[in-house]
Design an enzyme around this catalytic site. Structure first.
Site, PDB file in Angstrom:
ATOM      1  CG  HIS A 308      -1.927   0.938   1.100  1.00 23.92           C
ATOM      2  ND1 HIS A 308      -1.864   2.155   1.355  1.00 23.92           N
ATOM      3  CD2 HIS A 308      -3.216   0.624   0.284  1.00 23.92           C
ATOM      4  CE1 HIS A 308      -3.328   2.816   1.105  1.00 23.92           C
ATOM      5  NE2 HIS A 308      -4.042   2.005   0.821  1.00 23.92           N
ATOM      6  CG  ASP A 365      -8.445  -4.251  -2.875  1.00 19.92           C
ATOM      7  OD1 ASP A 365      -9.689  -4.262  -2.699  1.00 19.92           O
ATOM      8  OD2 ASP A 365      -8.008  -3.532  -3.655  1.00 19.92           O
TER       9      ASP A 365
HETATM   10  N1  ACO Z   1       4.334  -7.563  -4.996  1.00 15.67           N
HETATM   11  C1  ACO Z   1       5.536  -7.542  -4.955  1.00 15.67           C
HETATM   12  N2  ACO Z   1       6.537  -6.480  -4.902  1.00 15.67           N
HETATM   13  C2  ACO Z   1       5.776  -5.346  -4.471  1.00 15.67           C
HETATM   14  C3  ACO Z   1       4.208  -5.128  -4.263  1.00 15.67           C
HETATM   15  C4  ACO Z   1       3.604  -6.450  -4.431  1.00 15.67           C
HETATM   16  N3  ACO Z   1       2.339  -6.598  -4.250  1.00 15.67           N
HETATM   17  N4  ACO Z   1       3.924  -4.002  -3.868  1.00 15.67           N
HETATM   18  C5  ACO Z   1       5.185  -3.364  -3.970  1.00 15.67           C
HETATM   19  N5  ACO Z   1       6.064  -4.015  -4.271  1.00 15.67           N
HETATM   20  C6  ACO Z   1       7.545  -3.656  -4.299  1.00 15.67           C
HETATM   21  C7  ACO Z   1       7.959  -2.899  -5.622  1.00 15.67           C
HETATM   22  O1  ACO Z   1       8.371  -3.729  -6.753  1.00 15.67           O
HETATM   23  C8  ACO Z   1       8.716  -2.012  -4.946  1.00 15.67           C
HETATM   24  O2  ACO Z   1      10.147  -2.743  -4.829  1.00 15.67           O
HETATM   25  P1  ACO Z   1      11.570  -1.972  -5.066  1.00 15.67           P
HETATM   26  O3  ACO Z   1      11.871  -1.028  -4.031  1.00 15.67           O
HETATM   27  O4  ACO Z   1      12.474  -3.194  -5.102  1.00 15.67           O
HETATM   28  O5  ACO Z   1      11.494  -1.228  -6.496  1.00 15.67           O
HETATM   29  C9  ACO Z   1       8.554  -1.643  -3.572  1.00 15.67           C
HETATM   30  O6  ACO Z   1       7.623  -2.913  -3.277  1.00 15.67           O
HETATM   31  C10 ACO Z   1       7.822  -0.396  -3.450  1.00 15.67           C
HETATM   32  O7  ACO Z   1       6.569  -0.576  -4.299  1.00 15.67           O
HETATM   33  P2  ACO Z   1       5.993   0.643  -5.091  1.00 15.67           P
HETATM   34  O8  ACO Z   1       5.421   0.091  -6.334  1.00 15.67           O
HETATM   35  O9  ACO Z   1       6.882   1.517  -5.418  1.00 15.67           O
HETATM   36  O10 ACO Z   1       4.926   1.214  -4.161  1.00 15.67           O
HETATM   37  P3  ACO Z   1       3.674   2.114  -4.390  1.00 15.67           P
HETATM   38  O11 ACO Z   1       3.299   2.984  -3.326  1.00 15.67           O
HETATM   39  O12 ACO Z   1       3.899   3.150  -5.731  1.00 15.67           O
HETATM   40  O13 ACO Z   1       2.458   1.269  -4.705  1.00 15.67           O
HETATM   41  C11 ACO Z   1       0.706  -0.273  -4.639  1.00 15.67           C
HETATM   42  C12 ACO Z   1       1.618   0.583  -4.110  1.00 15.67           C
HETATM   43  C13 ACO Z   1       0.342   0.215  -5.954  1.00 15.67           C
HETATM   44  C14 ACO Z   1      -0.442  -0.873  -3.959  1.00 15.67           C
HETATM   45  C15 ACO Z   1       1.471  -1.565  -4.788  1.00 15.67           C
HETATM   46  O14 ACO Z   1       1.899  -2.004  -3.521  1.00 15.67           O
HETATM   47  C16 ACO Z   1       1.071  -2.697  -5.520  1.00 15.67           C
HETATM   48  O15 ACO Z   1       1.233  -2.723  -6.753  1.00 15.67           O
HETATM   49  N6  ACO Z   1       0.198  -3.737  -4.737  1.00 15.67           N
HETATM   50  C17 ACO Z   1      -0.218  -4.944  -5.451  1.00 15.67           C
HETATM   51  C18 ACO Z   1      -1.819  -4.236  -6.231  1.00 15.67           C
HETATM   52  C19 ACO Z   1      -2.750  -3.889  -4.914  1.00 15.67           C
HETATM   53  O16 ACO Z   1      -3.078  -4.910  -4.148  1.00 15.67           O
HETATM   54  N7  ACO Z   1      -3.348  -2.700  -4.945  1.00 15.67           N
HETATM   55  C20 ACO Z   1      -4.462  -2.262  -4.166  1.00 15.67           C
HETATM   56  C21 ACO Z   1      -3.877  -1.496  -3.062  1.00 15.67           C
HETATM   57  S1  ACO Z   1      -5.274  -1.063  -1.918  1.00 15.67           S
HETATM   58  C22 ACO Z   1      -6.181   0.058  -2.795  1.00 15.67           C
HETATM   59  O17 ACO Z   1      -6.118   0.640  -3.724  1.00 15.67           O
HETATM   60  C23 ACO Z   1      -7.641  -0.254  -2.483  1.00 15.67           C
END
Ligand code: ACO
Length: 430
Positions: A308, A365
């Site tokens: 998140h 979710d």
């Molecule tokens: N699986 C694997 N790796 C992940 C995940 C994941 N679900 N989420 C984040 N990471 C990693 C990224 O690759 C990144 O790694 P790095 O630092 O080595 O590059 C690090 O964790 C930070 O992630 P970001 O994508 O930069 O974080 P951001 O804040 O931009 O994204 C998000 C947040 C979109 C929720 C992300 O965690 C994600 O894609 N999760 C999966 C989708 C999801 O569940 N979305 C629902 C969110 S809740 C909502 O909107 C209701």
């Protein structure tokens, strides 16, 4: 509260004192509103990781400590004691309603649940496989065409009626999109039923068989809607505010929020989680391979329902949903193998350094889809359910924006990184 608190000094020794805004929970923001006019410089914050876009009284979220409060009330207490319609009132009007006010609100909502008969024809224009989110956003935009005499966002009476209409009609529009997809007749709203029971009736009753709303199902869905009701300046809410800031009508602003929610990184994640769990199930149920893929930077696979932008501890909504998930499945006597996989996946991820270092926890979710499945909601409808839940939050945020006398159109700037000036030349033949 405003106070001078920061000084920015440039290499040429030019400096500027920047005021700070202090929130009611002592959060601090440096106000850079005059930075460009005084120094010619802007701030750059792609994806708004560090940018506050609103001063808001609606929802308080502390991602480090896993706190979520609507209008000051902890989400845990609202989940335990309130109901979705009462929470909607709280979010939109700022206070919990008295019994009389609540009755009036419920009555007003009930009086607006039907949609114009002509709107029903529009469903026939959608191909059978249309995603219900596309139908929902189209229908919400279309509502503005049916209420041309009451869509001025600057008129308080128009605002109030638009809010009631959207809260009341969203379940009807959503249920009709499901009925259309399975070729069953639309079921009209029933005013004798409560908000959630009415939705379930429109979804699952058919003219040929009596249908009774199951109390466990109704309670579980009501809880899910409460947990989704608002989440401050997330992607879809910011979209609603952005579109609303141009003074587009309420329906246009809210439909934009629906579209933003649809993406798998936002509300679309609930559908994506179930698709991922099914994939793991079909693959034999082992989670290690998928944990490995999620960590592999050469793979675009992500653990859906994990991580998140704001929560770096745990998502308090996920904790409540996980508990409810166990209770609902037990009460309904359902043994869903996807729940076992989800639990294994969570356990493995929470022990893994990759997820620990990045502070990735299950979000709202991760378990919600398993409850939706248990109560009979089809997978493609999951994000629509989220939209139904988020509706009062979007409406509250839109109302707050429009009623803020100092609000201006949202218009970010950019740093241009394209070609510098060059002269036009006639294209070559080849
Ligand atoms: N699986 C694997 N790796 C992940 C995940 C994941 N679900 N989420 C984040 N990471 C990693 C990224 O690759 C990144 O790694 P790095 O630092 O080595 O590059 C690090 O964790 C930070 O992630 P970001 O994508 O930069 O974080 P951001 O804040 O931009 O994204 C998000 C947040 C979109 C929720 C992300 O965690 C994600 O894609 N999760 C999966 C989708 C999801 O569940 N979305 C629902 C969110 S809740 C909502 O909107 C209701």
């Amino acid at each position: 509260m405003t106070q001078d608190c920061a000084k920015l000094t440039f290499p040429n020794n030019q400096s500027i004192e920047l005021p700070c805004i202090v929130g009611s929970e002592s959060e601090l923001a440096v106000d850079v509103g005059n930075l460009r006019s005084q120094t010619g410089t802007i701030t750059l914050d792609e994806a708004y990781v560090n940018t506050g876009s609103a001063v808001s009284k609606i929802t308080y979220l502390n991602g480090e400590e896993g706190i979520l409060r609507y209008r000051g009330y902890p989400i845990e207490e609202l989940a335990e004691n309130s109901n979705f319609l009462e929470v909607s009132y709280l979010l939109i009007y700022g206070e919990l309603p008295s019994e009389d006010r609540f009755k009036q609100f419920q009555y007003d909502i009930t009086m607006h649940t039907m949609i114009h008969e002509d709107l029903k024809q529009l469903y026939d224009g959608f191909p059978k496989d249309s995603h219900p989110m596309s139908i929902l956003s189209s229908m919400i935009t279309t509502l503005s065409g049916y209420y041309t005499d009451s869509i001025d966002p600057l008129n308080e009476t128009h605002r109030d009626i638009s809010i009631l209409r959207l809260l009341a009609k969203t379940p009807t529009i959503a249920a009709y999109s499901y009925k259309k997809s399975i070729g069953q007749p639309f079921v009209y709203p029933r005013n004798s039923l409560d908000y959630v029971a009415n939705f379930l009736n429109m979804m699952f009753s058919i003219p040929s068989v009596d249908y009774e709303v199951d109390a466990t199902v109704e309670k579980a869905l009501d809880l899910l809607l409460i947990l989704h009701a608002d989440h401050e300046q997330n992607c879809s809410t910011s979209t609603v505010r952005m579109v609303g800031s141009s003074r587009a009508n309420c329906y246009a602003a809210i439909a934009s929020g629906v579209n933003a929610l649809w993406g798998p990184l936002h509300g679309g994640a609930n559908q994506a989680v179930i698709e991922m769990l099914k994939r793991i199930h079909q693959d034999g149920g082992g989670v290690e391979k998928f944990i490995g893929k999620a960590k592999d930077k050469n793979s675009d696979f992500r653990l859906m329902g994990f991580g998140h932008r704001v929560y770096k501890n745990f998502d308090p909504r996920a904790t409540i949903i996980k508990k409810s998930c166990d209770e609902v499945l037990e009460k309904m006597g359902i043994n869903d193998p996807l729940l076992d996989i989800a639990k294994k996946l969570e356990e493995a991820a929470l022990k893994d350094d990759y997820f620990i270092q990045r502070k990735l926890y299950p979000n709202v979710d991760f378990y919600s889809g398993i409850i939706y499945r248990a109560i009979g909601i089809p997978t493609e409808m999951f994000t629509v359910m989220f939209a139904m839940g988020r509706m009062p939050g979007w409406l509250a945020q839109w109302k707050e924006l429009i009623e803020n006398p100092t609000a201006r159109i949202s218009r970010p700037r950019q740093i241009y990184s394209g070609f510098t000036k060059r002269s036009y030349q006639k294209p070559d033949k080849h």
